[in-house]
Design a protein around this motif. Structure first.
Motif, PDB file in Angstrom:
ATOM      1  N   SER A  25       0.990  -1.143   0.103  1.00 15.62           N
ATOM      2  CA  SER A  25      -0.084   0.091  -0.138  1.00 15.62           C
ATOM      3  C   SER A  25       0.862   1.401  -0.054  1.00 15.62           C
ATOM      4  O   SER A  25       0.862   2.087  -1.076  1.00 15.62           O
ATOM      5  CB  SER A  25      -0.637   0.101   1.181  1.00 15.62           C
ATOM      6  OG  SER A  25      -0.328  -0.324   2.276  1.00 15.62           O
ATOM      7  N   TRP A  26       1.452   1.120   1.188  1.00 16.81           N
ATOM      8  CA  TRP A  26       2.784   2.537   0.483  1.00 16.81           C
ATOM      9  C   TRP A  26       3.783   2.229  -0.336  1.00 16.81           C
ATOM     10  O   TRP A  26       3.569   3.576  -1.530  1.00 16.81           O
ATOM     11  CB  TRP A  26       3.825   2.489   2.196  1.00 16.81           C
ATOM     12  CG  TRP A  26       4.682   3.624   1.956  1.00 16.81           C
ATOM     13  CD1 TRP A  26       5.925   3.923   1.361  1.00 16.81           C
ATOM     14  CD2 TRP A  26       4.273   4.542   3.046  1.00 16.81           C
ATOM     15  NE1 TRP A  26       6.228   4.825   2.209  1.00 16.81           N
ATOM     16  CE2 TRP A  26       5.068   5.650   3.205  1.00 16.81           C
ATOM     17  CE3 TRP A  26       2.641   4.619   3.869  1.00 16.81           C
ATOM     18  CZ2 TRP A  26       5.421   6.430   3.865  1.00 16.81           C
ATOM     19  CZ3 TRP A  26       3.061   5.441   4.703  1.00 16.81           C
ATOM     20  CH2 TRP A  26       4.207   7.020   4.351  1.00 16.81           C
ATOM     21  N   ASN A  27       4.024   1.721  -1.190  1.00 16.95           N
ATOM     22  CA  ASN A  27       4.889   1.979  -2.405  1.00 16.95           C
ATOM     23  C   ASN A  27       4.089   1.886  -3.752  1.00 16.95           C
ATOM     24  O   ASN A  27       4.287   1.845  -4.725  1.00 16.95           O
ATOM     25  CB  ASN A  27       5.529   0.544  -2.239  1.00 16.95           C
ATOM     26  CG  ASN A  27       6.624   0.630  -2.077  1.00 16.95           C
ATOM     27  OD1 ASN A  27       7.231   1.694  -1.149  1.00 16.95           O
ATOM     28  ND2 ASN A  27       7.472  -0.789  -1.503  1.00 16.95           N
ATOM     29  N   ILE A  84       2.578  14.188   0.359  1.00 25.83           N
ATOM     30  CA  ILE A  84       1.953  12.230   0.273  1.00 25.83           C
ATOM     31  C   ILE A  84       2.062  11.890   1.213  1.00 25.83           C
ATOM     32  O   ILE A  84       1.544  10.578   0.917  1.00 25.83           O
ATOM     33  CB  ILE A  84       3.295  12.356  -0.715  1.00 25.83           C
ATOM     34  CG1 ILE A  84       3.638  13.401  -2.103  1.00 25.83           C
ATOM     35  CG2 ILE A  84       4.432  10.731  -0.452  1.00 25.83           C
ATOM     36  CD1 ILE A  84       5.000  13.805  -2.750  1.00 25.83           C
ATOM     37  N   LEU A  85       2.624  12.424   2.470  1.00 20.11           N
ATOM     38  CA  LEU A  85       3.166  11.493   3.832  1.00 20.11           C
ATOM     39  C   LEU A  85       1.764  11.519   4.155  1.00 20.11           C
ATOM     40  O   LEU A  85       1.052   9.834   4.890  1.00 20.11           O
ATOM     41  CB  LEU A  85       3.525  12.367   4.343  1.00 20.11           C
ATOM     42  CG  LEU A  85       2.967  11.068   5.838  1.00 20.11           C
ATOM     43  CD1 LEU A  85       4.418   9.952   5.912  1.00 20.11           C
ATOM     44  CD2 LEU A  85       4.706  12.152   6.978  1.00 20.11           C
ATOM     45  N   ASP A  86       0.616  12.843   3.643  1.00 23.19           N
ATOM     46  CA  ASP A  86      -0.549  12.225   4.199  1.00 23.19           C
ATOM     47  C   ASP A  86      -1.322  11.463   3.681  1.00 23.19           C
ATOM     48  O   ASP A  86      -2.591  10.634   4.048  1.00 23.19           O
ATOM     49  CB  ASP A  86      -1.479  13.961   4.056  1.00 23.19           C
ATOM     50  CG  ASP A  86      -2.828  14.095   4.573  1.00 23.19           C
ATOM     51  OD1 ASP A  86      -2.700  13.155   6.004  1.00 23.19           O
ATOM     52  OD2 ASP A  86      -3.493  14.021   3.863  1.00 23.19           O
ATOM     53  N   TYR A  87      -1.107  11.624   2.435  1.00 26.90           N
ATOM     54  CA  TYR A  87      -2.172  10.745   1.359  1.00 26.90           C
ATOM     55  C   TYR A  87      -1.808   9.081   1.760  1.00 26.90           C
ATOM     56  O   TYR A  87      -2.621   8.126   1.564  1.00 26.90           O
ATOM     57  CB  TYR A  87      -1.751  10.242  -0.249  1.00 26.90           C
ATOM     58  CG  TYR A  87      -2.129  10.156  -1.599  1.00 26.90           C
ATOM     59  CD1 TYR A  87      -3.795   9.868  -1.724  1.00 26.90           C
ATOM     60  CD2 TYR A  87      -1.919   8.986  -1.695  1.00 26.90           C
ATOM     61  CE1 TYR A  87      -4.729   9.288  -1.867  1.00 26.90           C
ATOM     62  CE2 TYR A  87      -2.156   7.567  -2.542  1.00 26.90           C
ATOM     63  CZ  TYR A  87      -3.678   8.522  -2.978  1.00 26.90           C
ATOM     64  OH  TYR A  87      -4.777   7.107  -3.842  1.00 26.90           O
ATOM     65  N   LYS A  88      -0.489   8.889   1.850  1.00 25.19           N
ATOM     66  CA  LYS A  88       0.149   7.750   1.903  1.00 25.19           C
ATOM     67  C   LYS A  88      -0.224   7.183   3.437  1.00 25.19           C
ATOM     68  O   LYS A  88      -1.057   6.189   3.695  1.00 25.19           O
ATOM     69  CB  LYS A  88       1.541   7.561   1.489  1.00 25.19           C
ATOM     70  CG  LYS A  88       1.759   7.357   0.795  1.00 25.19           C
ATOM     71  CD  LYS A  88       3.587   7.210   0.573  1.00 25.19           C
ATOM     72  CE  LYS A  88       4.051   7.214  -1.074  1.00 25.19           C
ATOM     73  NZ  LYS A  88       5.339   6.708  -1.267  1.00 25.19           N
TER      74      LYS A  88
END
Length: 310
Positions: free
Chosen positions: A40-42, A53-57
């Motif tokens: 999910s992270w990649n 990006i960090l919030d979305y991931k």
């Protein structure tokens, strides 16, 4: 015989909000957790800003972990009870007849699985009880459940005295607390004294390294030195997630930490959020002033500093 039946009327004014995502401390111990986080992270992300990006991931990982826990992990407590019931029936049958080979193998497998489920159930109960000084295997879950239930009852605000009267509904209590906290947070209190730092003869440190970018080791040390079971933030992730998934998320974390130097970033609001928690200052709080943060006392802010620096 009377044909009357009692009728119980309950006026429930508590609004039921959808449950927030909470990272479970026992998830990293289960098979498949690392694969879910890594996949999910990649996944491909079309955003370019580090904060966004960090919030979305994080939101995407939370969604995948919640689905994985529901479909693959299931209810730990229910599985534990079912396993104990089947073992009890095997033990009862063994008193009258000899178990078959398949039954003995199933009983052995269930016993080892029940032990593992009991450990996971204790971890889950301990996380909800917020007990930091007790190890996982030092007590059964009954103590943890009692502490968690006591915290839930104690933390609930049933009524609150305000300037307009007694607030009883959640909306009235929320409005009273908002008005009180909005009036005291950010209030300027005059200070009557100033420190003369030159007369304190303090050493002057070299601050040239403050503008240097953070290294991966510095960020890793800050994460691994933090407590694991503290209250999570609005995203629901505790430090346990960042520790166990450090090999996957470290590059994005390093990018975000170094991007803090750019204070004029339009996406900083994605991570600049926090939960406002009220801490009661006495056993029976009735007013908004009985919760922290309270209005500061002007007397405590008046500092009289003499010329000798004392």
């Amino acid at each position: 015989m009377s044909d009357h039946c009692p009728l119980l009327l309950v006026q429930d004014l508590v609004t039921r909000s959808p449950p927030r995502f909470r990272f479970e401390s026992f998830w990293p111990l289960l098979e498949g957790y690392s694969d879910v986080v890594r996949s999910s992270w990649n996944e491909q992300c079309s955003l370019t800003n580090g904060f966004a990006i960090l919030d979305y991931k994080l939101k995407r990982v939370a969604k995948h972990l919640k689905s994985w826990a529901k479909n693959d992990v299931g209810d730990i407590r229910k599985q534990l009870l079912v396993g104990q019931e089947i073992i009890l029936r095997f033990d009862s049958a063994q008193e009258t007849r000899q178990l078959t080979v398949d039954e003995r193998e199933l009983r052995t497998t269930l016993k080892s699985r029940v032990v593992g489920l009991a450990v996971l159930n204790r971890i889950k109960a301990r996380q909800r009880a917020r007990i930091q000084w007790l190890r996982l295997g030092d007590a059964n879950t009954k103590f943890f459940h009692m502490r968690a239930a006591n915290r839930k009852v104690k933390n609930r605000i049933h009524a609150l005295q305000s300037a307009e009267g007694i607030a009883t509904s959640p909306a009235e209590i929320e409005e009273a607390i908002f008005i009180h906290m909005n009036n005291i947070i950010g209030t300027n209190v005059p200070c009557l004294g100033r420190f003369d730092w030159n007369k304190l003869n303090l050493p002057k440190p070299n601050l040239s390294d403050l503008d240097s970018p953070f290294s991966e080791e510095e960020v890793r040390k800050a994460i691994f030195d933090s407590a694991t079971d503290k209250a999570p933030g609005p995203d629901g992730f505790s430090i346990t997630f960042f520790r166990t998934a450090w090999g996957v998320i470290k590059q994005d974390m390093l990018t975000v930490v170094n991007k803090f130097f750019d204070l004029n970033d339009p996406s900083f609001h994605c991570l600049n959020t926090a939960l406002f928690v009220l801490l009661p200052k006495n056993d029976q709080p009735t007013h908004a002033t009985h919760y922290r943060p309270n209005q500061p006392d002007p007397f405590l802010c008046q500092v009289d500093v003499q010329d000798n620096g004392k």
